[in-house]
Every structure is written in structure tokens, then in C-alpha cells.
Design an enzyme around this catalytic site. Structure first.
Site, PDB file in Angstrom:
ATOM      1  N   CYS A 263       0.899  -1.155   0.000  1.00 26.28           N
ATOM      2  CA  CYS A 263       0.000   0.000   0.000  1.00 26.28           C
ATOM      3  C   CYS A 263       0.935   1.201   0.000  1.00 26.28           C
ATOM      4  O   CYS A 263       1.222   1.787   1.043  1.00 26.28           O
ATOM      5  CB  CYS A 263      -0.888  -0.018   1.228  1.00 26.28           C
ATOM      6  SG  CYS A 263      -2.117  -1.322   1.156  1.00 26.28           S
ATOM      7  N   ALA A 265       1.342   4.329  -1.784  1.00 29.06           N
ATOM      8  CA  ALA A 265       1.225   5.767  -2.038  1.00 29.06           C
ATOM      9  C   ALA A 265       1.007   6.561  -0.744  1.00 29.06           C
ATOM     10  O   ALA A 265       0.312   6.069   0.138  1.00 29.06           O
ATOM     11  CB  ALA A 265       0.053   6.011  -2.982  1.00 29.06           C
ATOM     12  N   GLY A 268       6.515   7.276   0.852  1.00 29.35           N
ATOM     13  CA  GLY A 268       7.625   7.495   1.792  1.00 29.35           C
ATOM     14  C   GLY A 268       8.406   6.217   2.073  1.00 29.35           C
ATOM     15  O   GLY A 268       9.644   6.214   2.098  1.00 29.35           O
ATOM     16  N   ASP A 284      -0.318  -0.004  -5.245  1.00 29.34           N
ATOM     17  CA  ASP A 284      -1.387   0.736  -4.571  1.00 29.34           C
ATOM     18  C   ASP A 284      -2.624   0.654  -5.445  1.00 29.34           C
ATOM     19  O   ASP A 284      -2.524   0.596  -6.668  1.00 29.34           O
ATOM     20  CB  ASP A 284      -1.005   2.200  -4.330  1.00 29.34           C
ATOM     21  CG  ASP A 284      -1.831   2.851  -3.221  1.00 29.34           C
ATOM     22  OD1 ASP A 284      -1.309   3.005  -2.095  1.00 29.34           O
ATOM     23  OD2 ASP A 284      -3.003   3.185  -3.471  1.00 29.34           O
ATOM     24  N   ASP A 326       1.598  -1.302   4.897  1.00 31.02           N
ATOM     25  CA  ASP A 326       1.234  -0.087   5.639  1.00 31.02           C
ATOM     26  C   ASP A 326      -0.252   0.118   5.319  1.00 31.02           C
ATOM     27  O   ASP A 326      -0.605   0.825   4.381  1.00 31.02           O
ATOM     28  CB  ASP A 326       2.093   1.079   5.111  1.00 31.02           C
ATOM     29  CG  ASP A 326       1.833   2.378   5.834  1.00 31.02           C
ATOM     30  OD1 ASP A 326       1.236   2.347   6.919  1.00 31.02           O
ATOM     31  OD2 ASP A 326       2.222   3.435   5.303  1.00 31.02           O
ATOM     32  N   CYS A 379      -0.983   3.614  10.977  1.00 33.74           N
ATOM     33  CA  CYS A 379      -0.810   4.885  11.691  1.00 33.74           C
ATOM     34  C   CYS A 379      -2.079   5.170  12.479  1.00 33.74           C
ATOM     35  O   CYS A 379      -2.673   6.241  12.387  1.00 33.74           O
ATOM     36  CB  CYS A 379      -0.504   6.021  10.716  1.00 33.74           C
ATOM     37  SG  CYS A 379      -1.706   6.179   9.376  1.00 33.74           S
TER      38      CYS A 379
HETATM   39  C1  LIG Z   1      -1.501   4.491   4.915  1.00 30.03           C
HETATM   40  S1  LIG Z   1      -1.571   4.791   3.191  1.00 30.03           S
HETATM   41  C2  LIG Z   1       0.014   4.289   2.674  1.00 30.03           C
HETATM   42  C3  LIG Z   1       1.133   5.267   2.931  1.00 30.03           C
HETATM   43  C4  LIG Z   1       2.429   4.870   2.273  1.00 30.03           C
HETATM   44  N1  LIG Z   1       2.835   3.535   2.648  1.00 30.03           N
HETATM   45  C5  LIG Z   1       3.579   5.826   2.574  1.00 30.03           C
HETATM   46  O1  LIG Z   1       4.389   5.521   3.445  1.00 30.03           O
HETATM   47  O2  LIG Z   1       3.658   6.857   1.926  1.00 30.03           O
HETATM   48  C6  LIG Z   1      -2.592   3.496   2.653  1.00 30.03           C
HETATM   49  C7  LIG Z   1      -2.663   3.286   1.156  1.00 30.03           C
HETATM   50  O3  LIG Z   1      -3.363   2.059   0.928  1.00 30.03           O
HETATM   51  C8  LIG Z   1      -3.964   2.149  -0.344  1.00 30.03           C
HETATM   52  N2  LIG Z   1      -4.938   1.035  -0.416  1.00 30.03           N
HETATM   53  C9  LIG Z   1      -6.110   0.905   0.217  1.00 30.03           C
HETATM   54  N3  LIG Z   1      -6.667  -0.280  -0.066  1.00 30.03           N
HETATM   55  C10 LIG Z   1      -5.820  -0.922  -0.904  1.00 30.03           C
HETATM   56  C11 LIG Z   1      -5.834  -2.188  -1.559  1.00 30.03           C
HETATM   57  N4  LIG Z   1      -6.839  -3.038  -1.394  1.00 30.03           N
HETATM   58  N5  LIG Z   1      -4.785  -2.505  -2.346  1.00 30.03           N
HETATM   59  C12 LIG Z   1      -3.759  -1.646  -2.523  1.00 30.03           C
HETATM   60  N6  LIG Z   1      -3.699  -0.443  -1.932  1.00 30.03           N
HETATM   61  C13 LIG Z   1      -4.705  -0.083  -1.124  1.00 30.03           C
HETATM   62  C14 LIG Z   1      -4.540   3.534  -0.363  1.00 30.03           C
HETATM   63  O4  LIG Z   1      -4.744   3.976  -1.689  1.00 30.03           O
HETATM   64  C15 LIG Z   1      -3.424   4.336   0.358  1.00 30.03           C
HETATM   65  O5  LIG Z   1      -2.564   4.920  -0.576  1.00 30.03           O
END
Ligand SMILES: C[S@@+](CC[C@H](N)C(=O)[O-])C[C@H]1O[C@@H](n2cnc3c(N)ncnc32)[C@H](O)[C@@H]1O
Length: 445
Positions: A263, A265, A268, A284, A326, A379
């Protein structure tokens, strides 16, 4: 307004962010933009990140934009006490828009220390702009003037968090820890940066007037446009909270190892894994959010394979040496930078997100090669998304075990380490604060 009584010693609060923001800028357009932004943030329609590109802000000049942003942040950081003060003065709640204007008025007067006459007149003028709200001009004037005569306390920790979340934190962590978490809501955090090349830590710390934290994160009190800071254009660092930088470090990837960021986007953690030399696949579900990953990779001249897919249903035969999940979560641990999350969150969100996390965690285990490492993090401060999630996962996946994290590993505060070798990072675990996170490291046998 939220149903609570007011307590504490009446005094003005000064939000540190207000020291850089103009105390009174832009007159009505800046306040009108702040009103739109606050309304959007509290309705959950847009987080503050998206809200900061709100069209109403785009029309303002830099000084007014800074004021509007500081005003919304000051309001959100003190929303509980602001509402308690209003509730003591207003018997029958007025329409929602008038409530928002009163909230902004109080934040101007008591947090930003905007001159009293400007706070009152512009609030009345905001009401007057709406023909349907003319009859509330007198109320807004009287309430704000009344409160200016008896300044309310806006920093009482027992009022800073929404009551349902505060009750959950007290149940999970005890009254003292819950109060310390809530106290962190009012403060403006410093900016934390992760470095592409840790060997440049001392040089960049000097250039950015930053402290070097355990794990190598730089922490600076600088404010303003980060794209003008030393090292930004050359991609020497990216903004990442000190707590958010811990999970990827715990994978300890070696150059050439394969790593899946499930996950990813805005990226970071992908950048951290790529900077460590791993062959990273950044997955993502959101193609639009993945654009941020691509931009970040381009700026830092790091490489990763970027894939838009649902991680739970991704059709790809590969397994990886290291997998980072994440997971999407209630994000209640990020309130220092995004205070809106506290007020937009609903109790039902936590249960819904926990179901998604459990599906993604099972998928992450399938993607981990035998002997490989899997780091799960959220988080969130909510145990159902952290401790509970991993306990349930271990129960249904006998082929995966905890790989206990050592004290201080990954730069995590010692206070965050739990007896089972997982991390429950609370904002008060580091002087100056850090985001709330739960982190577990697992190994596939
Ligand atoms: C907490 S953010 C991730 C932050 C990222 N790891 C960073 O450090 O910048 C959670 C991410 O999960 C993605 N997401 C949610 N459900 C998902 C799925 N089923 N498969 C892939 N990505 C998913 C969202 O689009 C979002 O970008």
C-alpha cells in the site's frame, strides 16, 4: 458542537504555528476560504491534504493562504475546548454554518491572537454574506464579545479529543497515557525528513538547522515552502514523520533483495526501501495517489516498479524477500499533522477498516517467500487495527510467527517496545512528539 462541559484555567493559547502566520490577513476572503476548508475537513469530504488545494485557497495570495491555513489548523487543534466554550454560551445550537463561523472566531481571538475587533467584525461579516443567516449576526456578535470578556481555556487535554476516541484511548492505554496523547493535539509539530543517503546526515542537518533523531530522521523547526529548502530540488530527502520511518527500517533490506510495498502511495516507505538498495515493487489501489509515488521517485532519482492494483486480488506469481503492509486505517495516529482525522472519524470506520486490514494481511503473507520478513503497520491508535489485527492473523496463519523487534531497533523509542516485540508508538514517546503507529515484524517459516 460536542456535548461536554468546560474545565480548566481560562487563558489564551498561542499555537506555535501562529507565530509564523500573519495574525490578521486578508479580511473576509481569507476567512471565507477558511470556512470552506473547515466545513470540508469536518464533513470528511476531504482531508487537510486535499483541502489545502481547495479552489477557495488558490484564489488567495501567499500571506492570506498562510493565514487561512493557520486559522483552520488552530480551530481543528482546539475544537473540543472551543465547542465546550460555545456550548456554555449558546443554549440552542444555531445552523451549522454559524457554528463554523463561531469556531473560527474563537480560534482567531484565542489561538492566533488576531486583534479582537477584527475577529468579531469579520465573523459577523461572514454571517452577513449569507442572506438566510442575517438573523444570526447579533448572536455571533454577542457570543464572541461575551467570550472576549471572559477568555475560555482552550488547552484542557481532557477536552481536546472527541469524547468517543478519548474513551477508547483511556480503555486501551490508561488515563495518564490517554491524557498525554490528547495533549499532543494542540501542538504544531516540527517537520521530519528522511534522507536518501544517511552519510549526509550531519551536512544536511546543518543546512536545515535540524536535529538528528535516532534512526537518522532529521527534525527541523523550519516553516514555509519546503521546495525552497536545501536538498529538496536534488532529492536528498523527503518529508516523513519519525514514526512513519520506523517500519521500513525494520525490514533491514539488503541491496538487491526484492521488496513489495503493498500500500505504497504517496511513497515514503517505497523511497526508504529503494534508497536501501532493494528491488522495490510499489503497489497501490489508487492510480491517482501512485502519481505522487512516481513524482517522489523521479525527484529522488530512485527506482521502483509501480503497479496500480488491489493488493488483495493482485494477479502476479511472485513472492518477495521483504513485504511491507502499511495498511489503510483510521489514521488516528496522524492527528498532530492532520487534526481533522479525529473529527471526521466515526466509530464504525474502525470495524470496517479492520476487515480490510485482515484481508490485506493474509495477502501479504502469501506474497512473502519462505524465510522472508513481513512488516505490518498502521498509523492508528486503535488496538483493533494493530494488536488485535496481528493476534487474529497469527491465530489463522500457523506458518508465520512474530519476529520480535529489539530495543531501539529502527530508531523506535524504547518506550514503544511491547513485551511481545511489537511496537505501540504513542505521540508522547519522543520529546517533541511523533505520530502514533502500531508495528509488528513477522517471519514466514
Ligand atoms: C496508509 S496509506 C500508505 C502510505 C504509504 N505507505 C507511505 O508511506 O507513503 C494506505 C494506502 O493504501 C492504499 N490502499 C487501500 N486499499 C488498498 C488495496 N486493497 N490494495 C492496494 N492499496 C490499497 C490507499 O490507496 C493508500 O494509498
Amino acid at each position: 458542537m460536542h456535548g461536554r462541559t468546560q474545565a480548566g484555567t481560562p487563558r489564551r493559547v498561542t499555537d506555535p504555528s501562529s507565530q509564523d502566520a500573519p495574525k490578521d490577513a486578508g479580511g473576509l476572503p481569507a476567512r471565507a476560504a477558511a470556512l470552506d476548508l473547515l466545513t470540508a475537513a469536518l464533513s470528511g469530504r476531504s482531508g487537510m491534504d486535499e483541502g489545502l488545494s481547495h479552489p477557495a485557497l488558490a484564489a488567495l495570495d501567499g500571506r492570506d493562504r498562510a493565514f487561512a491555513r493557520a486559522l483552520v489548523m488552530a480551530t481543528l487543534r482546539h475544537l473540543g475546548p472551543i465547542d465546550a466554550a460555545l456550548q456554555a454560551k449558546v443554549r440552542k445550537p444555531p445552523p451549522d454554518k454559524v457554528v463554523q463561523i463561531l469556531r473560527l472566531g474563537l480560534a482567531q481571538a484565542f489561538v492566533l491572537n488576531t486583534p479582537a475587533h477584527a475577529a468579531v467584525t469579520t465573523s459577523v461579516d461572514l454571517v452577513a454574506r449569507d442572506r438566510g443567516l442575517q438573523m444570526f449576526k447579533g448572536l455571533v456578535n454577542a457570543v464572541l464579545r461575551g467570550l472576549l470578556r471572559e477568555p475560555p481555556a482552550l488547552d484542557d487535554a481532557d477536552l481536546l479529543a472527541p469524547s468517543w476516541l478519548y474513551a477508547r484511548w483511556r480503555a486501551a492505554f490508561g488515563a495518564g497515557e490517554a491524557r498525554a496523547i490528547a495533549a499532543a493535539i494542540a501542538g504544531e509539530p516540527a517537520t521530519d525528513l528522511s534522507l536518501k543517503d544517511l552519510a549526509r546526515g550531519a551536512e544536511l542537518a546543518a543546512a536545515l538547522e535540524a536535529a538528528v533523531l535516532p534512526g537518522g530522521t532529521l527534525r527541523t523547526e523550519r516553516r514555509g515552502d519546503i521546495s525552497t529548502w536545501p536538498g529538496f530540488a536534488e532529492g536528498a530527502w523527503w518529508v516523513q514523520d519519525a514514526a512513519a520511518a520506523v517500519p521500513a527500517r525494520l525490514l533491514a533490506v539488503q541491496p538487491g533483495q526484492s521488496a513489495l510495498d503493498m500500500c505504497a502511495a504517496p511513497g515514503g516507505k517505497t523511497l526508504q526501501l529503494a534508497a536501501a538498495g532493494a528491488q522495490v515493487t510499489a503497489l497501490d489501489r489508487s492510480a491517482s495517489r501512485l502519481k505522487r509515488v512516481a513524482e517522489n521517485l523521479a525527484r529522488t532519482a530512485l527506482t521502483a516498479e509501480v503497479v496500480a492494483a488491489d493488493a488483495a486480488a493482485w494477479r502476479d506469481p511472485r513472492t518477495f524477500d521483504a513485504v511491507l503492509l502499511d495498511a489503510p486505517c483510521s489514521a488516528t495516529g496522524t492527528f498532530r499533522r492532520h487534526p481533522d482525522v479525529l473529527w471526521a472519524a466515526r466509530p464504525s470506520d474502525v470495524a470496517g477498516l479492520a476487515a480490510v486490514q485482515s484481508k490485506l494481511l493474509d495477502a501479504a503473507a502469501r506474497r512473502t517467500r519462505p524465510g522472508g520478513r513481513l512488516v505490518y503497520c498502521v498509523c492508528s491508535l486503535e488496538p483493533e487495527e494493530g494488536e488485535g489485527q496481528v493476534a487474529a492473523f497469527l491465530g489463522r496463519n500457523p506458518g508465520v510467527g512474530l519476529d520480535p523487534i529489539g530495543e531501539g531497533e529502527g530508531g523506535a523509542p524504547a518506550a514503544s517496545l511491547r513485551a511481545d516485540g511489537t511496537l505501540r508508538i504513542l505521540p508522547q514517546h519522543l520529546e517533541g512528539g511523533l505520530d502514533g503507529f502500531y508495528v509488528a515484524r513477522l517471519r514466514k517459516t
